[in-house]
Every structure is written in C-alpha cells, then in structure tokens.
Write a protein that holds these residues in place. Structure first.
Motif, PDB file in Angstrom:
ATOM      1  N   ALA A  12     -97.391 -34.367 -72.058  1.00  0.00           N
ATOM      2  CA  ALA A  12     -96.583 -33.354 -72.764  1.00  0.00           C
ATOM      3  C   ALA A  12     -96.398 -33.751 -74.222  1.00  0.00           C
ATOM      4  N   GLY A  13     -96.138 -35.024 -74.474  1.00  0.00           N
ATOM      5  CA  GLY A  13     -95.948 -35.492 -75.840  1.00  0.00           C
ATOM      6  C   GLY A  13     -97.220 -35.347 -76.663  1.00  0.00           C
ATOM      7  N   PHE A  14     -98.355 -35.731 -76.058  1.00  0.00           N
ATOM      8  CA  PHE A  14     -99.608 -35.673 -76.818  1.00  0.00           C
ATOM      9  C   PHE A  14    -100.058 -34.235 -77.084  1.00  0.00           C
ATOM     10  N   TYR A  15     -99.900 -33.344 -76.090  1.00  0.00           N
ATOM     11  CA  TYR A  15    -100.287 -31.938 -76.360  1.00  0.00           C
ATOM     12  C   TYR A  15     -99.411 -31.340 -77.461  1.00  0.00           C
ATOM     13  N   THR A  16     -98.135 -31.732 -77.489  1.00  0.00           N
ATOM     14  CA  THR A  16     -97.251 -31.216 -78.538  1.00  0.00           C
ATOM     15  C   THR A  16     -97.681 -31.750 -79.900  1.00  0.00           C
ATOM     16  N   ALA A  97     -90.095 -35.485 -74.681  1.00  0.00           N
ATOM     17  CA  ALA A  97     -91.236 -35.398 -73.747  1.00  0.00           C
ATOM     18  C   ALA A  97     -91.101 -36.578 -72.791  1.00  0.00           C
ATOM     19  N   THR A  98     -89.877 -36.736 -72.300  1.00  0.00           N
ATOM     20  CA  THR A  98     -89.507 -37.950 -71.580  1.00  0.00           C
ATOM     21  C   THR A  98     -89.848 -37.911 -70.093  1.00  0.00           C
ATOM     22  N   GLY A  99     -90.395 -36.784 -69.625  1.00  0.00           N
ATOM     23  CA  GLY A  99     -90.858 -36.719 -68.243  1.00  0.00           C
ATOM     24  C   GLY A  99     -89.749 -36.875 -67.224  1.00  0.00           C
ATOM     25  N   ASN A 332     -82.750 -25.429 -71.379  1.00  0.00           N
ATOM     26  CA  ASN A 332     -83.384 -25.042 -72.642  1.00  0.00           C
ATOM     27  C   ASN A 332     -83.801 -23.589 -72.569  1.00  0.00           C
ATOM     28  N   THR A 333     -84.004 -22.990 -73.731  1.00  0.00           N
ATOM     29  CA  THR A 333     -84.550 -21.632 -73.791  1.00  0.00           C
ATOM     30  C   THR A 333     -85.915 -21.732 -74.449  1.00  0.00           C
ATOM     31  N   ASP A 334     -86.941 -21.463 -73.685  1.00  0.00           N
ATOM     32  CA  ASP A 334     -88.321 -21.580 -74.172  1.00  0.00           C
ATOM     33  C   ASP A 334     -88.563 -22.908 -74.877  1.00  0.00           C
ATOM     34  N   GLY A 335     -87.980 -23.954 -74.345  1.00  0.00           N
ATOM     35  CA  GLY A 335     -88.209 -25.290 -74.895  1.00  0.00           C
ATOM     36  C   GLY A 335     -87.156 -25.729 -75.901  1.00  0.00           C
ATOM     37  N   ARG A 336     -86.322 -24.813 -76.383  1.00  0.00           N
ATOM     38  CA  ARG A 336     -85.306 -25.194 -77.375  1.00  0.00           C
ATOM     39  C   ARG A 336     -84.017 -25.571 -76.660  1.00  0.00           C
ATOM     40  N   LEU A 341     -83.611 -29.536 -81.659  1.00  0.00           N
ATOM     41  CA  LEU A 341     -83.919 -30.402 -80.515  1.00  0.00           C
ATOM     42  C   LEU A 341     -84.645 -29.594 -79.430  1.00  0.00           C
ATOM     43  N   TYR A 342     -85.814 -30.077 -79.006  1.00  0.00           N
ATOM     44  CA  TYR A 342     -86.669 -29.335 -78.080  1.00  0.00           C
ATOM     45  C   TYR A 342     -87.041 -30.222 -76.888  1.00  0.00           C
ATOM     46  N   ALA A 343     -87.555 -29.561 -75.828  1.00  0.00           N
ATOM     47  CA  ALA A 343     -88.070 -30.308 -74.673  1.00  0.00           C
ATOM     48  C   ALA A 343     -89.413 -29.720 -74.275  1.00  0.00           C
ATOM     49  N   VAL A 344     -90.317 -30.582 -73.829  1.00  0.00           N
ATOM     50  CA  VAL A 344     -91.619 -30.138 -73.314  1.00  0.00           C
ATOM     51  C   VAL A 344     -91.899 -30.859 -71.995  1.00  0.00           C
ATOM     52  N   GLY A 345     -92.877 -30.340 -71.261  1.00  0.00           N
ATOM     53  CA  GLY A 345     -93.310 -31.001 -70.026  1.00  0.00           C
ATOM     54  C   GLY A 345     -92.217 -30.980 -68.964  1.00  0.00           C
ATOM     55  N   TRP A 346     -92.166 -32.059 -68.185  1.00  0.00           N
ATOM     56  CA  TRP A 346     -91.200 -32.107 -67.082  1.00  0.00           C
ATOM     57  C   TRP A 346     -89.762 -32.098 -67.600  1.00  0.00           C
ATOM     58  N   ALA A 347     -89.524 -32.636 -68.808  1.00  0.00           N
ATOM     59  CA  ALA A 347     -88.175 -32.589 -69.392  1.00  0.00           C
ATOM     60  C   ALA A 347     -87.769 -31.138 -69.631  1.00  0.00           C
ATOM     61  N   ARG A 348     -88.755 -30.266 -69.852  1.00  0.00           N
ATOM     62  CA  ARG A 348     -88.463 -28.849 -70.098  1.00  0.00           C
ATOM     63  C   ARG A 348     -88.441 -28.033 -68.795  1.00  0.00           C
ATOM     64  N   ARG A 349     -89.446 -28.304 -67.920  1.00  0.00           N
ATOM     65  CA  ARG A 349     -89.671 -27.427 -66.760  1.00  0.00           C
ATOM     66  C   ARG A 349     -89.180 -27.994 -65.438  1.00  0.00           C
ATOM     67  N   GLY A 350     -88.859 -29.275 -65.403  1.00  0.00           N
ATOM     68  CA  GLY A 350     -88.632 -29.931 -64.130  1.00  0.00           C
ATOM     69  C   GLY A 350     -89.959 -30.507 -63.649  1.00  0.00           C
ATOM     70  N   PRO A 351     -89.898 -31.400 -62.615  1.00  0.00           N
ATOM     71  CA  PRO A 351     -91.082 -32.181 -62.251  1.00  0.00           C
ATOM     72  C   PRO A 351     -92.104 -31.418 -61.411  1.00  0.00           C
ATOM     73  N   THR A 352     -92.683 -30.359 -61.957  1.00  0.00           N
ATOM     74  CA  THR A 352     -93.768 -29.664 -61.257  1.00  0.00           C
ATOM     75  C   THR A 352     -94.878 -29.332 -62.240  1.00  0.00           C
ATOM     76  N   GLY A 353     -96.067 -29.202 -61.689  1.00  0.00           N
ATOM     77  CA  GLY A 353     -97.205 -28.800 -62.509  1.00  0.00           C
ATOM     78  C   GLY A 353     -98.151 -29.955 -62.746  1.00  0.00           C
TER      79      GLY A 353
END
Ligand code: NAP
Length: 437
Positions: A12-16, A97-99, A332-336, A341-353
């Motif tokens: 998640a961190g690298f794609y961002t 992007a702390t997973g 978060n709302t769409d990552g915000r 301050l934003y979240a991506v990956g599992w920190a944003r969506r929960g541990p799935t995918g």
C-alpha cells in the motif's frame, strides 16, 4: 515543492508513493518510513516463501524507491522515534500505510496456552520477521489444527505439509526450513465455522493442495449443499468449490503420509491441555437465515498440539488517531482520516484483499492529495525530510536508507544455500550489522 510522508513500506505504501510520484513529478519529495530496517512489509513477511511469483512485485517497488525525490527510511518507529503530530508538522500530508500486523485473538478458553499461535506470528516466523525469530512453534506433535477458511489458513497448511524438496526456489528462512524438515506433524485439520460455499479461499491457492508431494487433501462429501446450488456462486468461488468437490471425490493417496482435512461447520470453543495445547474442543455449527454460523450445542474433541489461528489481523492503535476495532481500520472517507492525514491499504480498508487491491487504493489517495495540494514549484513552507532528519538525529535515530537495504539484500543473497533464493537475516542486530552498524 510538496512534502509527503508515508508510514509503512508494504504494497500500500509503495503504490501510493508510485502514484504520488506520477501525479507530482519533480514537484514532490516523499519519505517512506518503516519501523524495520528492510522495505516491502507484507511482501517480505506475509506472502508465503514458496510464492515467489507474487513476491516478484518487489522489483516494481524497487524502481519506485530508486526514483529521485523518493526516500526509504527504515528503522524509524512511529510513536517511539517520531509522532504523528511531528510528521504533520514537517509534511504537507501524511499517509498511514501501516497495515494490520497483529493477530485477531480467538478469544476462547485456552487460547493463551503454549502451542496456540496466531498466523501473523507463525507466518512471520517462517518468513524471517525479526519479531518472531524465536517463536519455536511445537512441531514435535503429530496433529495440528488451523482455524479459519481464508488464504492464510491455506498458506499455513501448505507450509506445514511440504517436503524439504518442495521449498526449492523459495526464500523460507533457515530456522523454519530446518524445523519443518524435522516436523512430526502428519494430521493437519483446517476448521471452518461455515461451509464450502462460504470459504474465503481463492481457487489457485486451493488447487495447490491437490499437488503436494506428501499430503492429501480430505473433504467430506456430506458437507456440500446439492451440486446445483454451485451455480449461484460467483465464478471464482465456484472454482474454489470445484476444487473442494474434487478433493472429496478423490481417494486419499495412501503413499502420502500427511493429510490436510477440512472440517466444515466447526467452530473452536476451547483449547485444552496440561501446560500446553493438546486438544481442541469444537462445536458443530449450522448456518442461520442470514448465512452466519450458529452453534448447535453438539461438541467434540480433537487432538491438536499446535493450533494456528488464521482468523484475520488487526492494527495497533496510534495515539491520537481514532481506530474502529470492529472494522479493523482507521475511520476514513475515501482514504481521508482528517485534514492532511490519509490511510491506504489495510489501514484504510481493514485486513482484506490481495496485494493488487492496494494499487487502486494508493492511486485514489494520491489523487485526493494532488487535489488538496496542487503541485507547485514554490516551497510549501514545511521542513519535509530535512526537518525530519534533524529531529531523528537529535534523538539518536539513524535511519536505514534504501542503499543500506541493498547491502542487506546482497548479504542475504551471498549467504544463500543451493536451492534457495536467499538466506534471510532474521534478527535486527544482524540486519544492522549487514549495513556496517
Ligand atoms: P480472511 O480471508 O478474512 O479469512 C478469515 C477466515 O477466518 C474466514 O474463514 C472467517 O470465517 C474465519 N474466522 C474469523 N473469525 C473466526 C472465529 N472467531 N472463529 C473461527 N473462524 C473465524 O483472512 P486471511 O486468511 O487472514 O486473509 C487476509 C487477506 O489476505 C485476504 O483478503 C486474503 O485473500 C489475502 N491473502 C491472499 C493470499 C494470496 O492471494 N495468495 C494469501 C494470503 C492472504 P467467516 O467467513 O465465517 O467470517
């Protein structure tokens, strides 16, 4: 010039970082921070060592890390070396992007007995995560129980079942390779609280169980709903169920000494044993009208000296940032999460995918950052990486840069034995020694 800090150097961190680099070009300076001295997070420590084709995505991340304007800073611990408030002071935007590196607990009596291990720990152990180098799972037992019907349960079952020769070309760490080679585990049971139609296992990963050198998958025909009902499943799930049906139809191969049995409609209610896990008490379940598992009251006991719970992950809280325990993510709302301050990956969506799910995630958040902070050639007024460097220096924190990681990697490759992609360094002092500290 904009300054962005990304906390966590997994997918998640690298794609961002990749997406931000594309959106801002030379107008951005990105710092990717990680508490470990090595990058790639889940790619290095979560993806199974015998799934090298998935791990190969690290080459793409390497290109990102070598892009001008992007820095990797390992060995920097959020909370200990720097706080979120300080990052927000130095950077225009901060991306979490702390997973989800922690295990969800089974929360049943006996889940703290020696021999009961969460998948983050077990997977971390065979993947060389420094936190789990000393795990020493009990492999002197003949029966192992795996709780959960997701892909991680499959990974754990497969790794327990493989012969040493089947690890050729993997990057399994030496301590796990040796321990697994000497393992007495023969009967592996995967417990699912629901049925074959509800598995969270993908077809490719399930299909692998049918091709193991020393283990046969076992499924009970009685656990399936009528074959006609498979038509209502989506194609991927139908394919998974096809694999399960073919395992149920096959005769167990008597020449193979190990078994991987699926016990469906079975939820663990207790783990018992004299000072260590010896038995799992399981309750038979049935699906209710909403498709959830409900206990029937019928229980039985099965021997299990090793219990690995693969029931999902959770994230450690970050002081000052709200966390939704039930959803396993930062609200978060769409990552915000909040301003800047934003979240991506599992920190944003929960541990799935899967790994790839993080790509659109990172790109979407990069777009949001670009919209909130349009590229500019003017200085943003924030100290960015130079400010962070001064702060870390004042605290005696000496980050491991990407060039240091390349030295670690070279040391691992140089230490490789025949047949292995690399010999991972598994302890923090060894990792730091490899870069001359
Ligand atoms: P997962 O896919 O969410 O599966 C968790 C499993 O645990 C589910 O079967 C769930 O059952 C069960 N469970 C949850 N709580 C339970 C409880 N208290 N008692 C008994 N069972 C319980 O999680 P995962 O396997 O950790 O995987 C995480 C993500 O990584 C997934 O998206 C997965 O696909 C991905 N992954 C992918 C790969 C790959 O592509 N090769 C490999 C590993 C992981 P219910 O369905 O009934 O809730």
């Amino acid at each position: 010039m904009r300054h962005v800090a990304i906390v966590g150097s997994g997918p998640a961190g690298f794609y961002t970082a990749e997406a931000l680099g594309k959106a801002f070009g030379a107008g951005i300076a990105i710092d990717l921070l990680d508490r470990l001295p090595v990058p790639y997070g889940l790619i290095r420590f979560g993806v199974a060592p015998d799934h090298q084709s998935i791990k190969a995505v690290a080459r793409r991340y390497e290109k990102v890390a070598l892009t001008p304007g992007i820095r990797f800073l390992g060995n920097v611990h959020l909370g200990a070396d720097v706080s979120i408030e300080e990052l927000l002071h130095y950077y225009d935007a901060v991306v979490l992007a702390t997973g989800a590196p922690l295990d969800r607990r089974l929360d049943i009596p006996g889940d703290d007995l020696p021999g009961v291990i969460g998948s983050a720990a077990f997977v971390g152990w065979y993947n060389g995560h420094p936190d789990f180098a000393d795990l020493r799972p009990p492999l002197d037992v003949s029966a192992a129980a795996i709780i959960g019907n997701g892909n991680v349960a499959l990974d754990v079952a497969r790794i327990l079942a493989k012969t040493p020769a089947e690890f050729t070309g993997s990057d399994i760490v030496a301590h796990a390779f040796e321990a697994l080679g000497a393992s007495a585990v023969r009967a592996i049971t995967i417990f699912g609280r629901r049925g074959p139609h509800q598995v969270a296992m993908t077809p490719k990963e399930l299909g692998e169980l049918g091709h193991l050198a020393a283990a046969s998958p076992l499924v009970d025909q009685a656990d399936f709903p009528p074959p006609g009902t498979d038509a209502m499943l989506d194609p991927g799930q139908r394919k998974s169920v096809e694999h399960l049906r073919s395992f149920a139809a096959a005769q167990p191969d008597g020449a193979k000494p190990k078994t991987i049995a699926f016990d469906f409609f079975a939820r663990p209610v207790a783990i018992e044993g004299d000072g260590r896990a010896e038995r799992l008490v399981v309750e038979r379940t049935a699906l209710d009208a909403s498709g959830q598992a409900r206990g029937t009251g019928e229980t039985y006991t099965i021997a299990a000296g090793l219990v690995v719970s693969c029931i999902g992950y959770s994230s450690p809280p970050i002081p000052g940032i709200p966390f939704d325990q039930s959803l396993g993510r930062f609200p978060n709302t769409d990552g915000r999460i909040e301003d800047r301050l934003y979240a991506v990956g599992w920190a944003r969506r929960g541990p799935t995918g899967t790994i790839g799910t993080n790509r659109p995630d990172g790109y979407e958040v990069a777009e949001a950052i670009a919209a909130a902070f349009p590229p500019t050639a003017e200085p943003s007024g924030r100290g960015g990486g130079a400010g962070l460097d001064r702060l870390l220096d004042s605290r005696g924190c000496d980050p491991v840069l990407f060039a240091d990681w390349q030295k670690i990697e070279a040391a691992e490759v140089a230490a490789a034995r025949t047949g292995f992609a690399r010999e991972k360094l598994v302890r923090l002092p060894d990792l730091l020694k490899a870069v001359g500290r």
